[in-house]
Scaffold this motif. Structure first.
Motif, PDB file in Angstrom:
ATOM      1  N   PRO A 147       0.819  -1.211   0.000  1.00  0.00           N
ATOM      2  CA  PRO A 147       0.000   0.000   0.000  1.00  0.00           C
ATOM      3  C   PRO A 147       0.860   1.272   0.000  1.00  0.00           C
ATOM      4  N   GLU A 148       0.309   2.310  -0.636  1.00  0.00           N
ATOM      5  CA  GLU A 148       0.949   3.639  -0.645  1.00  0.00           C
ATOM      6  C   GLU A 148       0.857   4.231   0.754  1.00  0.00           C
ATOM      7  N   PRO A 149       1.937   4.726   1.313  1.00  0.00           N
ATOM      8  CA  PRO A 149       1.800   5.416   2.598  1.00  0.00           C
ATOM      9  C   PRO A 149       0.994   6.706   2.416  1.00  0.00           C
ATOM     10  N   PRO A 150       0.152   7.049   3.388  1.00  0.00           N
ATOM     11  CA  PRO A 150      -0.627   8.280   3.246  1.00  0.00           C
ATOM     12  C   PRO A 150       0.302   9.489   3.235  1.00  0.00           C
ATOM     13  N   ARG A 151      -0.078  10.486   2.434  1.00  0.00           N
ATOM     14  CA  ARG A 151       0.734  11.699   2.425  1.00  0.00           C
ATOM     15  C   ARG A 151       0.366  12.576   3.613  1.00  0.00           C
ATOM     16  N   SER A 152       1.048  13.661   3.795  1.00  0.00           N
ATOM     17  CA  SER A 152       0.904  14.397   5.045  1.00  0.00           C
ATOM     18  C   SER A 152      -0.551  14.785   5.322  1.00  0.00           C
ATOM     19  N   VAL A 153      -0.952  14.603   6.581  1.00  0.00           N
ATOM     20  CA  VAL A 153      -2.314  14.925   7.025  1.00  0.00           C
ATOM     21  C   VAL A 153      -2.199  16.058   8.033  1.00  0.00           C
ATOM     22  N   HIS A 154      -2.852  17.212   7.700  1.00  0.00           N
ATOM     23  CA  HIS A 154      -2.741  18.373   8.577  1.00  0.00           C
ATOM     24  C   HIS A 154      -3.741  18.294   9.722  1.00  0.00           C
ATOM     25  N   ARG A 155      -3.346  18.849  10.831  1.00  0.00           N
ATOM     26  CA  ARG A 155      -4.219  18.844  11.994  1.00  0.00           C
ATOM     27  C   ARG A 155      -5.540  19.575  11.728  1.00  0.00           C
ATOM     28  N   GLU A 156      -5.492  20.636  10.911  1.00  0.00           N
ATOM     29  CA  GLU A 156      -6.721  21.393  10.646  1.00  0.00           C
ATOM     30  C   GLU A 156      -7.743  20.526   9.914  1.00  0.00           C
ATOM     31  N   VAL A 157      -7.238  19.655   9.037  1.00  0.00           N
ATOM     32  CA  VAL A 157      -8.161  18.782   8.292  1.00  0.00           C
ATOM     33  C   VAL A 157      -8.873  17.843   9.259  1.00  0.00           C
ATOM     34  N   LEU A 158      -8.090  17.303  10.200  1.00  0.00           N
ATOM     35  CA  LEU A 158      -8.692  16.417  11.210  1.00  0.00           C
ATOM     36  C   LEU A 158      -9.680  17.202  12.074  1.00  0.00           C
ATOM     37  N   ALA A 159      -9.268  18.404  12.473  1.00  0.00           N
ATOM     38  CA  ALA A 159     -10.106  19.201  13.371  1.00  0.00           C
ATOM     39  C   ALA A 159     -11.457  19.531  12.740  1.00  0.00           C
ATOM     40  N   MET A 160     -11.456  19.675  11.407  1.00  0.00           N
ATOM     41  CA  MET A 160     -12.706  20.037  10.741  1.00  0.00           C
ATOM     42  C   MET A 160     -13.547  18.821  10.375  1.00  0.00           C
ATOM     43  N   ASP A 161     -13.018  17.635  10.602  1.00  0.00           N
ATOM     44  CA  ASP A 161     -13.737  16.432  10.181  1.00  0.00           C
ATOM     45  C   ASP A 161     -15.028  16.268  10.984  1.00  0.00           C
ATOM     46  N   PRO A 162     -16.158  16.083  10.292  1.00  0.00           N
ATOM     47  CA  PRO A 162     -17.444  16.009  11.008  1.00  0.00           C
ATOM     48  C   PRO A 162     -17.553  14.774  11.915  1.00  0.00           C
ATOM     49  N   LEU A 163     -16.758  13.754  11.641  1.00  0.00           N
ATOM     50  CA  LEU A 163     -16.863  12.524  12.444  1.00  0.00           C
ATOM     51  C   LEU A 163     -16.173  12.665  13.803  1.00  0.00           C
ATOM     52  N   LEU A 164     -15.285  13.652  13.897  1.00  0.00           N
ATOM     53  CA  LEU A 164     -14.393  13.737  15.050  1.00  0.00           C
ATOM     54  C   LEU A 164     -15.078  13.637  16.425  1.00  0.00           C
ATOM     55  N   PRO A 165     -16.179  14.400  16.657  1.00  0.00           N
ATOM     56  CA  PRO A 165     -16.762  14.333  17.998  1.00  0.00           C
ATOM     57  C   PRO A 165     -17.226  12.928  18.390  1.00  0.00           C
ATOM     58  N   GLU A 166     -17.605  12.134  17.405  1.00  0.00           N
ATOM     59  CA  GLU A 166     -18.089  10.786  17.708  1.00  0.00           C
ATOM     60  C   GLU A 166     -16.956   9.850  18.088  1.00  0.00           C
ATOM     61  N   LEU A 167     -15.729  10.282  17.858  1.00  0.00           N
ATOM     62  CA  LEU A 167     -14.596   9.391  18.095  1.00  0.00           C
ATOM     63  C   LEU A 167     -14.020   9.555  19.501  1.00  0.00           C
ATOM     64  N   TYR A 168     -14.838  10.075  20.407  1.00  0.00           N
ATOM     65  CA  TYR A 168     -14.396  10.313  21.783  1.00  0.00           C
ATOM     66  C   TYR A 168     -13.603   9.134  22.342  1.00  0.00           C
ATOM     67  N   ASP A 169     -14.176   7.933  22.210  1.00  0.00           N
ATOM     68  CA  ASP A 169     -13.550   6.760  22.818  1.00  0.00           C
ATOM     69  C   ASP A 169     -12.180   6.466  22.226  1.00  0.00           C
ATOM     70  N   TYR A 170     -11.961   6.884  20.971  1.00  0.00           N
ATOM     71  CA  TYR A 170     -10.684   6.601  20.322  1.00  0.00           C
ATOM     72  C   TYR A 170      -9.670   7.725  20.547  1.00  0.00           C
ATOM     73  N   LEU A 171     -10.098   8.720  21.329  1.00  0.00           N
ATOM     74  CA  LEU A 171      -9.208   9.848  21.617  1.00  0.00           C
ATOM     75  C   LEU A 171      -8.793   9.896  23.086  1.00  0.00           C
ATOM     76  N   HIS A 172      -9.386   9.000  23.881  1.00  0.00           N
ATOM     77  CA  HIS A 172      -9.114   9.052  25.311  1.00  0.00           C
ATOM     78  C   HIS A 172      -8.481   7.761  25.814  1.00  0.00           C
ATOM     79  N   GLU A 173      -7.991   7.844  27.035  1.00  0.00           N
ATOM     80  CA  GLU A 173      -7.403   6.655  27.652  1.00  0.00           C
ATOM     81  C   GLU A 173      -8.467   5.561  27.773  1.00  0.00           C
ATOM     82  N   SER A 174      -7.999   4.318  27.768  1.00  0.00           N
ATOM     83  CA  SER A 174      -8.902   3.207  28.091  1.00  0.00           C
ATOM     84  C   SER A 174      -8.141   2.315  29.069  1.00  0.00           C
ATOM     85  N   ALA A 175      -8.794   1.244  29.491  1.00  0.00           N
ATOM     86  CA  ALA A 175      -8.220   0.410  30.552  1.00  0.00           C
ATOM     87  C   ALA A 175      -6.774   0.002  30.260  1.00  0.00           C
TER      88      ALA A 175
END
Lengths: 312, 284, 479
Positions: free
Chosen positions: B88-116
Motif C-alpha cells: 500500500p501507498e503510505p498516506p501523504r501528510s495529514v494536517h491537523r486542521e483537516v482532522l479538526a474540521m472532520d465532522p466525524l471527530l466528535p463521535e470518536l471520543y472513545d478513540y481519543l481518550h485513555e482506556s483500561a
C-alpha cells in the motif's frame, strides 16, 4: 418456590435439630463422666472420643485429654467455631439461613432462632464450665424442641413447612444412627444401653413401652424400628417419605424422583427387617450402613430440589 | 488473497467447573477491504451459539455451557477474501486542521481518550516526549511512532502478559503484538489522533519472517482524513496489506479479545490456542 | 396545657405551615387546630406508639458497619406535611414532563445521538460520564422505556417556588417509608386523617406492578424483584414491595441464563422470568460484561437482555441521565424533545468544566454547595457556608484536578416544616421526592416522600446523614 429458599429452610431445620440432639448427647455424656458410679475413666474417655467424633473432631489428636478432660471435651463440642458440627456452629448456620428467608418464616419462628443465637453469643465458655453446663444445654435443647412446635403452629403446612419437616426428620434419623455407632460392642451392659437411650431421649418412652426389659436388643429395636417413637430411625424415615410425597404430590408407595426412591427403599427395609438379622450383622455396622443410606437421601433431596446445575 | 483460518481455543480445568459463559470475537469482518465468505464455530461439549453486532460494528458470538465440565474447546474456521494491495501507498501528510474540521471527530471520543489498557502514564509520556511533536504531519507521526516501536522494542513472548499495561511495556522495552498495538494506540491518542486497536491474523509466506503468526495478531488503526482509518502493524513495521485479516476493532484488547468468559468453580483454567492461516490462491 | 404551637418560631426561609405573619396557611388550619387541642404528653405517647409499631414491622435500614446487621428505624416525624391538590397537580405535571424528556434523552444517546449531533448537549459530557454504558449503545428496549421507576427530589426556595434538586433514575428507594408511615400515622391521628382525606398511597405497589407488566411485550409476564440480599440497606423495602406486588424476591444466584433466556431456580425446576425489577447497580448485574467480581449478578444477563428476552427495569445505563453534570442540561432537553418549557425549575448550577464557571466556583467556595458528580446520598459534598478552610482547600484541589467530577450550586434555604424537636415543635428543613412510574404511560402516584433534616439548621436530609421522614398528605382542593 425458589430453590434457594427451600434449601435455606431445609438447612436451618437440620441444623436446629442437630444442635438440639447434640445438646442432649453432650449433657448425657457430661453427667455420666461426673457420676463416678457409672463409668470408669477409660470408658469415659472412649465415650467422649465418640461424642467428639459426632461434632467432627477427628481421632485422638484433637482430643484435649488431661485431668479436665470432660470439661475440655464439653467446651470443644459446644463452643468450637472451627468445627462445623459443634453446637455453636449449628446455631450460627441455622440463624444465617433463617435470616435469608425471614420473609418466608413467621416472625415467631424467626424470633425463636434469633433469640437462641443471641443467647449462645453472650455465653462465655469459661463461665459456663464454672457453673456447670446443664442449664446451657437445657436451654439449647428446649429451644430446638420449641422451634419445632412454633413452626408447626405458625406456618401453613405447605411447601415451606414440608422442607422444614424434611430437614428435621432426616437430621433426627441421622443423629439416632450416629448415637448407635458410638456403641462399644464389647459392652452389652444395661448402663451402656441406658446411655444410648438417654442420648436419644428414649429412656422414659422405652421404659414405658417395654417394662422390665433387660435385653439390650430391645433397646436397639426401640431406637431403630419403633413405629411411633419420634426419634426412631424408622419413624423418622417414614416422616421424610411423607414430606417428600406431599411435596411432589404423588402417591405414597411410588416414586417420582431419586429422593423418593432411596427414601422408599430404606423405609421398606426398616419396615420388613428382622431385629435378629441386625443383631447378627452387628448393630454398629448396621448403624454405619444406615448413616450412609441417610446421607444418600440427603444428597438426593439436594439434587432434586436445589441442584447446583439445573436439569436440562 | 483467499484465506482459510482455523482458530482453536481450548481450556482445561484441574477440577470440574460449571456455568461457563463465553463471548468471542472470532469472525473476520466484512468491509471494503475484505469479505468473510464463510464462518463456522463449534463448541465441545456442544453448546448453542448466538450472535450479535457490538457497538463497534464487530460481529460477536456467545454461548453458555451449564453442566459440570473439565474442558471446553472452541473451534472457529473462517474463509476470507482480502482485497488490499500487497504494497500500500503510505498516506501523504495529514494536517491537523483537516482532522479538526472532520465532522466525524466528535463521535470518536472513545478513540481519543485513555482506556483500561491504554492509560497515559509517566513512562508513556516520557516516550512520547522523546518521539517529539507531530508538527504538521499526523500520518508521518503515526508511522514514525510505529517504526520506533519496532526498532526499540524487543519481541518477547515471556516479558509481558495479557493484562500488561502500556506503561509496563514501555519500561520493559519489550512485549508482543498486543503490547505494541496498545502502545501505538496510546501514542496516537496522546497527540489527539483518533486511534483504535485491531485484532486479526497475519499470514506467513514461507521464508518470510513475520512475528505474531502463530496466534491471533493485533495492530493499530489511526483516523487520518481524507484517508479514513489507516492501519499500521508496529510488530512487523508495515502498513496493513493483503497479508492481514481483520477480525474486530475497539478501544483496546478488552473490547475485542478473541475469547473471554466467566464460570463457576474453584479451578484455574489452562489455556491453549492454536491458529493456522492458509492462503489458498493469489488473486492478482 | 403546653402551648405546642405558640412556641413555633419561623426561621428565615419559606415555611410550609405558616405564612410570614405566623398564621397557618389555609391547608394547615385543620392540623393547627388539632395541635392546639392536644397535650404535649399525648403527642409524645403517640410518637412512642408509632416508633414501636415501625420497629415491630421491621421498617428498618441496616447499618453496614455492624457485622451483626443491626437494624434501626429511619426516624419518623409525627407531624404530617400537607400539599394542596393544585400544588400537587403542578408538581406531578412537572416531574412527568421531566421524566419524559430524560427518557427521550436516554433513547437518543443510546441510538441516534441527535441531541449530541445538534450540539445541544456536548459529546464530551455524555462520553465522559462514568454512568454512560457503552454496552447499551444500539440496544433496543421495549417501547423505548428506560426509566420505569424514578424519584425526583424537589426543594422550595425562599418564595415557595419548587426547584428540582436532583433526578434519581437508577434505583431510587424510600417508597417503603411512604407506605409504612401512612399506615402508622392513620392510626395515631384517625380524626385528623378523616377530616383531611389525603389521597391514598397504598395502591403504589399495584401501580408499580402495572408499570412493570406494561414494560414487557408478554401479556402476563413473570416479574421478579432482584435484591442484592439481606445485608443491603434497603432490604426491608425489597421484601415489602415483593410481598405487596405478589412477585418473587430473588437474589442473583436464584437466576440463571440458559440459551439466552433468564430462568429462576425453583423447587419445580427452572421457571422463565420476563421482567426483572432490579435493585442492584448496573456494575453488578452481569460479571461477563461488568465487574467480573460481582457475586450478586447473573452471568449472561446482558446477552439475554440485548436479545430482547428479558426486561430489566430500570434499563441498564440510565445513570448517564442523572449524572449531576448532565442535570444542568435537562431544561434544554425538555425544549429539544418536547418543545415545551420546564414546568419545574432547575437550581442554577455551575459547570466546573467551563472555565468561567470554575473561576466563579473557586472564588466563592464558602457561598456554594459543591457536589461530586460520581457520588450520591449526601456523600462527597461541600456545604460552603458551614465548611472549614481546610475542607474548602481540599475541594479546591480536587476541582482543579478533576473539573468534570464537580458541579456547584448556590445554597438554597430549603423550606421548613414544624417538626418534633425535643420538647417543642421547631422548624426543620424538608425536601420532597415524588415517585414516577413509566410502563406504557407516565404515572405519578400521589405517594411522595418528605425527608426532613432533624438537626437544627441542617440542609442535608439524607437518611445516611441523620435525616428522618414525614408522612406526606396530598389533598384535593375544595370546590
Amino acid at each position: 418456590m425458589l430453590s434457594r429458599v427451600a434449601e435455606s429452610l431445609y438447612w436451618m431445620s437440620r441444623n436446629l435439630a442437630r444442635a438440639e440432639s447434640l445438646a442432649r448427647i453432650v449433657d448425657v455424656a457430661f453427667n455420666r463422666t461426673v457420676d463416678r458410679n457409672v463409668a470408669g475413666r477409660d470408658q469415659a474417655t472412649a465415650m467422649w472420643r465418640n461424642v467428639l467424633g459426632l461434632v467432627g473432631v477427628p481421632g485422638d489428636d484433637a482430643y484435649p485429654g488431661g485431668s479436665r478432660f470432660a470439661t475440655d471435651a464439653f467446651a470443644l463440642a459446644t463452643f468450637s467455631r472451627e468445627h462445623h458440627s459443634s453446637i455453636v456452629s449449628c446455631i450460627h448456620i441455622a440463624r444465617h439461613n433463617a435470616a435469608s428467608v425471614r420473609a418466608e418464616l413467621s416472625s415467631e419462628a424467626w424470633e425463636a432462632v434469633n433469640a437462641l443465637y443471641l443467647y449462645i453469643e453472650k455465653q462465655s465458655p469459661r463461665a459456663v464450665v464454672r457453673a456447670g453446663p446443664s442449664s446451657l444445654l437445657r436451654e439449647i435443647r428446649d429451644a430446638g424442641v420449641a422451634f419445632g412446635g412454633i413452626v408447626d403452629a405458625t406456618i401453613t403446612h405447605g411447601e415451606e413447612w414440608n422442607f422444614l419437616q424434611l430437614g428435621r426428620f432426616l437430621e433426627r434419623a441421622a443423629m439416632t444412627a450416629a448415637v448407635l455407632q458410638t456403641h462399644d460392642e464389647s459392652d452389652d451392659s444395661v448402663p451402656e444401653w441406658q446411655r444410648m437411650l438417654e442420648m436419644c431421649c428414649a429412656s422414659e418412652p422405652f421404659a414405658r413401652t417395654l417394662r422390665h426389659s433387660n435385653d439390650p436388643y430391645d433397646a436397639l429395636g426401640f431406637l431403630l424400628l419403633h413405629r411411633t417413637f419420634p426419634r426412631s430411625v424408622r419413624h423418622c424415615t417414614a416422616e421424610v417419605d411423607h414430606a417428600l410425597h406431599r411435596l411432589s404430590e404423588t402417591r405414597p408407595g411410588t416414586f417420582s424422583n431419586e429422593a423418593e426412591r432411596v427414601t422408599g427403599r430404606l423405609g421398606a427395609m426398616l419396615d420388613y427387617v428382622r431385629l435378629a438379622e441386625i443383631v447378627d450383622d452387628g448393630p454398629v455396622g448396621f448403624a454405619r450402613r444406615l448413616a450412609l443410606r441417610l446421607a444418600e437421601i440427603g444428597t438426593a433431596v439436594e439434587a432434586t430440589y436445589f441442584p447446583l446445575v439445573p436439569a436440562a | 488473497m483467499l484465506y482459510t483460518i482455523d482458530h482453536e481455543t481450548a481450556y482445561s480445568y484441574s477440577q470440574r467447573v460449571r456455568e461457563s459463559y463465553t463471548v468471542c470475537h472470532l469472525q473476520p469482518m466484512s468491509d471494503i477491504t475484505q469479505y468473510c465468505t464463510g464462518f463456522d464455530l463449534r463448541i465441545e461439549p456442544h453448546a448453542q451459539i448466538f450472535f450479535y453486532r457490538d457497538r463497534f460494528g464487530n460481529e460477536a458470538q456467545h454461548f453458555s455451557y451449564l453442566p459440570n465440565h473439565d474442558a471446553l474447546k472452541i473451534s472457529a474456521r473462517s474463509s476470507v477474501v482480502t482485497a488490499r494491495p500487497s504494497a500500500p501507498e503510505p498516506p501523504r501528510s495529514v494536517h491537523r486542521e483537516v482532522l479538526a474540521m472532520d465532522p466525524l471527530l466528535p463521535e470518536l471520543y472513545d478513540y481519543l481518550h485513555e482506556s483500561a489498557y491504554t492509560t497515559f502514564g509517566p513512562a508513556l509520556r516520557e516516550f512520547a516526549a522523546w518521539l517529539g511533536e507531530p508538527s504538521d504531519d499526523l500520518a508521518g507521526y503515526f508511522i514514525r511512532a510505529g517504526e520506533a516501536i519496532h526498532e526499540l522494542f524487543r519481541y518477547d513472548r515471556d516479558a509481558t502478559g495479557v493484562h500488561t499495561t502500556v506503561d509496563e511495556a514501555v519500561e520493559l522495552r519489550s512485549g508482543v503484538c498486543q503490547d505494541f498495538a496498545h502502545l501505538l494506540v496510546a501514542l496516537a491518542r496522546l497527540q489527539n489522533i483518533p486511534a483504535r486497536y485491531v485484532s486479526g491474523y497475519i499470514h506467513t509466506r514461507s521464508g518470510d519472517d513475520v512475528l505474531g503468526a502463530e496466534a491471533s495478531h493485533a495492530w493499530c488503526e489511526a483516523y487520518l482524513p481524507p484517508y479514513g482509518w489507516v492501519g499500521y502493524d508496529p510488530t512487523n513495521a508495515r502498513l496493513i496489506n493483503d497479508e492481514f485479516v481483520k477480525i474486530a476493532v475497539g478501544r483496546d484488547y478488552r473490547d475485542v479479545s478473541p475469547v473471554r468468559g466467566v464460570y463457576k468453580g474453584a479451578s484455574q483454567g489452562l489455556l491453549s490456542v492454536n491458529v493456522a492461516v492458509e492462503a489458498l490462491t493469489t488473486t492478482q | 396545657m403546653q402551648p405546642l404551637l405558640e412556641l413555633y418560631e419561623q426561621v428565615d426561609c419559606y415555611d410550609e405551615f405558616a405564612a410570614e405573619n405566623g398564621v397557618p396557611r389555609p391547608h394547615y388550619a385543620g392540623l393547627a387546630a388539632t395541635l392546639r387541642s392536644i397535650e404535649w404528653s399525648d403527642l409524645r405517647a403517640r410518637e412512642q406508639t408509632v416508633n414501636a409499631a415501625l420497629l415491630q414491622r421491621g421498617v428498618t435500614f441496616t447499618v453496614y458497619a455492624d457485622s451483626r446487621g443491626t437494624e434501626r428505624i429511619m426516624p419518623f416525624d409525627l407531624i404530617p406535611r400537607i400539599i394542596p391538590g393544585s400544588e400537587w397537580d403542578r408538581i406531578s405535571r412537572g416531574v412527568a414532563q421531566r421524566v419524559r424528556a430524560l427518557n427521550a434523552f436516554l433513547a437518543d444517546v443510546y441510538h441516534e445521538q441527535r441531541i449530541l449531533r445538534d450540539g445541544v448537549v456536548p459529546w464530551e459530557l455524555v462520553y465522559s460520564s462514568k454512568f454512560f454504558c457503552r454496552e447499551m449503545v444500539g440496544v433496543r428496549v421495549f417501547r423505548d422505556v428506560y426509566i420505569h421507576v424514578s424519584g425526583i427530589d424537589l426543594i422550595r426556595g425562599r418564595n415557595g417556588t419548587y426547584y428540582v434538586l436532583e433526578d434519581n433514575l437508577r434505583s431510587p428507594s424510600g417508597i417503603s417509608y411512604v407506605l409504612e408511615n401512612r399506615d402508622v400515622l392513620k392510626r395515631s391521628f384517625p380524626k385528623l386523617f378523616e377530616n383531611y382525606q389525603p389521597l391514598p398511597v397504598d395502591d403504589y405497589p399495584l401501580r408499580l406492578r402495572a408499570a412493570l407488566r406494561a414494560s414487557s411485550c408478554n401479556d402476563d409476564p413473570t416479574i421478579v424483584l432482584l435484591t442484592p440480599g439481606i445485608y443491603n440497606a434497603a432490604y426491608f423495602e425489597h421484601t415489602l414491595l415483593a410481598r405487596r406486588m405478589g412477585v418473587e424476591l430473588v437474589e442473583g444466584s436464584d437466576l440463571i441464563v440458559r440459551d439466552n433466556v433468564v430462568f429462576m431456580r425453583t423447587t419445580r425446576g427452572l421457571q422463565r422470568v420476563d421482567v426483572i425489577y432490579r435493585r442492584i447497580d448496573d456494575d453488578f448485574l452481569d460479571p461477563l460484561y461488568f465487574r467480573p467480581d460481582s457475586a450478586v449478578g447473573i452471568a449472561g444477563l446482558i446477552n439475554a437482555y440485548r436479545a430482547g428476552n428479558v426486561v430489566i427495569a430500570n434499563a441498564v445505563g440510565t445513570g448517564v441521565a442523572d449524572d449531576k453534570a448532565v442535570y444542568p442540561h435537562v431544561p434544554a432537553m425538555i425544549r429539544y424533545y418536547l418543545s415545551e418549557e420546564s414546568i419545574l425549575e432547575n437550581v442554577p448550577t455551575f459547570d466546573c468544566t467551563i472555565d468561567s464557571d470554575r473561576e466563579h466556583v473557586l472564588g466563592h467556595l464558602e457561598d456554594l454547595v459543591v457536589k461530586n458528580t460520581n457520588q450520591s446520598g449526601g456523600y462527597g459534598m461541600l456545604m460552603g457556608p458551614a465548611s472549614t478552610a481546610e475542607e474548602r482547600e481540599r475541594f479546591r484541589e480536587a476541582i482543579c484536578a478533576h473539573p468534570r467530577d464537580f458541579i456547584a450550586q448556590p445554597v438554597i434555604q430549603l423550606s421548613s416544616h414544624p417538626t418534633i424537636a425535643g420538647e417543642r415543635l421547631a422548624p426543620r428543613h424538608v425536601d420532597l421526592r415524588p415517585f414516577v412510574l413509566y410502563g406504557r404511560e407516565i404515572d405519578v402516584p400521589p405517594a411522595a416522600l418528605t425527608r426532613v433534616a432533624l438537626t437544627e439548621g441542617s440542609l442535608v436530609v439524607n437518611s445516611s446523614q441523620g435525616g428522618g421522614s414525614k408522612d406526606t398528605w396530598i389533598i384535593e382542593d375544595e370546590g
